[in-house]
Design an enzyme around this catalytic site. Sequence first.
Site, PDB file in Angstrom:
ATOM      1  N   GLN A 191      16.559  25.396 -21.707  1.00 46.95           N
ATOM      2  CA  GLN A 191      17.020  24.151 -21.084  1.00 46.95           C
ATOM      3  C   GLN A 191      18.548  24.104 -21.034  1.00 46.95           C
ATOM      4  O   GLN A 191      19.119  23.245 -20.376  1.00 46.95           O
ATOM      5  CB  GLN A 191      16.476  22.936 -21.850  1.00 46.95           C
ATOM      6  N   ARG A 244      11.049  14.319 -24.545  1.00 49.65           N
ATOM      7  CA  ARG A 244      11.159  13.431 -23.393  1.00 49.65           C
ATOM      8  C   ARG A 244      11.936  12.162 -23.713  1.00 49.65           C
ATOM      9  O   ARG A 244      11.510  11.035 -23.414  1.00 49.65           O
ATOM     10  CB  ARG A 244       9.788  13.073 -22.842  1.00 49.65           C
ATOM     11  N   CYS A 245      13.056  12.333 -24.394  1.00 54.41           N
ATOM     12  CA  CYS A 245      13.913  11.182 -24.642  1.00 54.41           C
ATOM     13  C   CYS A 245      15.302  11.683 -24.959  1.00 54.41           C
ATOM     14  O   CYS A 245      15.496  12.851 -25.248  1.00 54.41           O
ATOM     15  CB  CYS A 245      13.403  10.337 -25.802  1.00 54.41           C
ATOM     16  N   GLU A 252      13.301  10.065 -18.799  1.00 55.44           N
ATOM     17  CA  GLU A 252      12.789   9.842 -20.142  1.00 55.44           C
ATOM     18  C   GLU A 252      12.479   8.385 -20.442  1.00 55.44           C
ATOM     19  O   GLU A 252      11.745   8.081 -21.384  1.00 55.44           O
ATOM     20  CB  GLU A 252      13.790  10.419 -21.140  1.00 55.44           C
TER      21      GLU A 252
END
Lengths: 163, 804
Positions: free
Chosen positions: B235, B382-383, B758
């Site tokens: 990522q 996802r945050c 997110e």
Amino acid sequence: MTNQIVKMTVNGEKKEILAEPRELLIYVLREKLGLSGAHVGCETSHCGACTVEIDGKSVKSCTMFAVQAEGAKITTIEGLGTPDNLHVLQENFKEHHGLQCGYCTPGMITRAHRLLQENPNPTEEDVRFGISGNICRCTGYQNIVKSILSAAAELNAAKEAAQ
Amino acid sequence: MKDEVTREERVTNLKGLGSSRKRVEDARFTQGKGHYVDDINLPGMLTGDFVRSPYAHARVKSINIDAAMALDGVVAVLTAKDLEPLSLHWMPTLAGDKQMVLADGKVLFQGQEVAFVVAKDRYIAADAVELVEVEYEELPVIVDPFKSLQSDVVLREDLDPNAPGAHGPRKHHNHIFTWEVGDEDGTNAVIDDADVVATEEMYYHRTHPCPLEPCGSVASMDKVNGKLTLYGTFQAPHVVRTVASLLSGIEEHNIRVVSPDIGGGFGNKVGVYPGYVCSIVASIVTGVPVKWVEDRMENLMSTAFARDYWMKGKISATKEGKITGLHCHVTADHGAFDACADPTKFPAGFMSICTGSYDIPIAYLGVDGVYTNKAPGGVSYRCSFRVTEAVYFIERMIEVLAIELNMDAAELRRINFIKKEQFPYDSELGWEYDSGDYHTAWEKALKAVDYEGLRKEQAERVAAFKRGETRTIMGIGLSFFTEIVGAGPVKNCDILGMGMFDSCEIRIHPTGSAIARLGTISQGQGHATTFAQILASEIGIPADSITIEEGDTDTAPYGLGTYGSRSTPVAGAATAMAGRKIRAKAQMIAAYLLEVHDDDVEFDVDRFVIKGAPERFKTMGEIAYAAYNQAIPGLEPGLEAVSYYDPPNMTYPFGAYVCVMDIDVDTGVPKINRFYALDDCGTRINPMVIEGQIHGGLTEALAVALGQEIAYDEMGNCKTATLMDFFLPTAWEVPNFETDFTVTPSPHHPIGAKGVGESPHVGGVPCFSNAVQDAFRPFGNRHTNMPHDHWRIWKTANDLGLHD
């Protein structure tokens, strides 16, 4: 281990490959036949990223040996549509944002393709149940379901027009 | 010359900001032509596989590789002893700790990497893994962070117990750090004197991002040219290049890192894993490319987990419900190594956003990080960094306070929201919220679901249940969240010393099309589609004529990557800024071509026009061509620009969610009847993509709230290492979601965008959890821990006497 010759028809073409008896079909498809559309997500039949169609059934190719496919007719995502003439399902997944990272997409579309053969007029519930063996981590399924229902309607309209 | 196309049509043709442009990525993905790490096959490539520890805590007495090496097709078996001369048997983590690449004398969690087998194919490698003989001596296992802090057992023998860690003094040999924000004494004084105080303890369980594509890498050391190419599920490819250079000693210009298509990340692919390091070493040792791709079990057992926060809260208020103070303490289980992916100065990420969307006059947060015998990690699933934990905490505290006040929880939120006119708002724990209009969003959401009507229906259902007419009860889950994303200003946010800016480099081609390269990397978010839209609106070239490229460090400008919803806030801003540089030069070219002064022309959709005489213009296509074929006095040829954008602040997306749920008290099965999600992510780039992100984030929220968990037994065995045990929702469990929005642009972002990927996860988890808890509120429930799987829901019903 001794290699064995396996003959199968893949996307309409006759193929003959050498495989160890313990070699999984997914790896033969991906690495020996260069069909890397189907993916490996779990190797335990749970996620469905490796879904292909074998003799009229959706099969998770990560839990089937290549030698078991002797004489089989196999369709993978590469056998649906061409760049100039996408399959209705492929068009609808694009149109309705039915994919994000793309990893589950080949298995999902291949499964949906089979589902619409089995049930050309599915309800939303039918679709949801019918693809419940295929996991998507990105979309939440809402747009996948929409894509499949829309493809079904389009296919049926085309069939009706042809009659 | 008469323009035959209307201005409106010209805008539409650009497919710029606000257009639900179809994704350009989809052609390859729908045809099975995506190109992921496991699709990379290089000539002569070998396969690597790990010998992993079956024990959670053990001394490694010996490793015998003879039988494995004797197997035909095995090329090498690496152990820590082989890596030690290269100083690669340990590696730094993103959190300032270090982590074993291969077991160095002991193992600290089940599934830890012990040896790396390199063989001709995956089957031989798997056979060889079985042939490596490892002698272990079991040590006492600690899976509970509270017990860990009391235990005489030293988990990390490599650390000096008296020396400070990366984040200051350590209180105990199994303690990692204490991080404090705010005024504890002042907060305690306010809480002690308050009319009403609610206290609660909650456990935000350990879970895992579990992207569908597992992690992997292909390393290829070209010894002739001295170049290393590393493909992988990264990522943050540029940071990986820097780390690879620092670790290997290979100069950074001789390393090329490529993130190809990535099959979902969700935070799992931010860090550096032993597999990446081992594939590099193996390629250097063998001189041929080496691929390592983990399987699902390895992914769930050994790569970065998320959450595992034990949170203790105290919240005080007046009798009327005005919050006066908030105290939060977290015991954070980090596992065997502190491998959290947070900006360096924030060992608990942005947990200090835990005052939420409320105007809280005084607050305190303390976090203690602890080692246990569990897998390392602590990534933002996802945050943005630990924001899910913070929002869950405050949204549960609000509900508990509402119970204490005997007040409606929607009203309690309304009373305490930060008001529109208070923005930019300085929170008590140090953040400057950029913009918001919470009351408008809240009222819109409550009206959309007919909140009053729902409460009436719920009351009738409770009465019917008590009369024995039904065995289902109804829950109304509320949540209002404020995210903090887009890290971050370089002045306080860095990863391994690299400031968290991001970048965009644009080249306009002579025929008026363009390529833009960014420091980020899409994992399904659709950057190739949406960044082209930002650019289309900025430079007047249709999005369809702009190629977006990311992930190849040889060609893309340096950037910190994609996680924490930072792509749009940071790289999106860089894209707009680079576009504006293009436009500035284009203006000069246009003025030259039109034979007027620079100030006499202005940009209009896809061209520069003479002010007051719009029929005289030069299109961007004409300008691009002129940039390459005309000698313009005072201007260099070409039309290119680059921007490295250091955001002045983070962005603060927010939203209001409502979930309506039925619960069968006898089976514990919840049924979601309605889920309404209002998101405000500022300026909306592509509504179709935004909606898709919200569906996906809510689904992952449903998973975490209703069953997804990484659980261990007392021996440190991971009980949830397959997809049979680890809950990933299927189409059967997931409802249809209703999406809605308000638009409150970020005042500091060039196009006002805030990021959205997110938010639905951050806001969704408390909303699902609150729905379950709200269903039981009329029967005396105050708080139960997630995940609310069928058994736990049934247990709650049972504990409350609903089966009597």
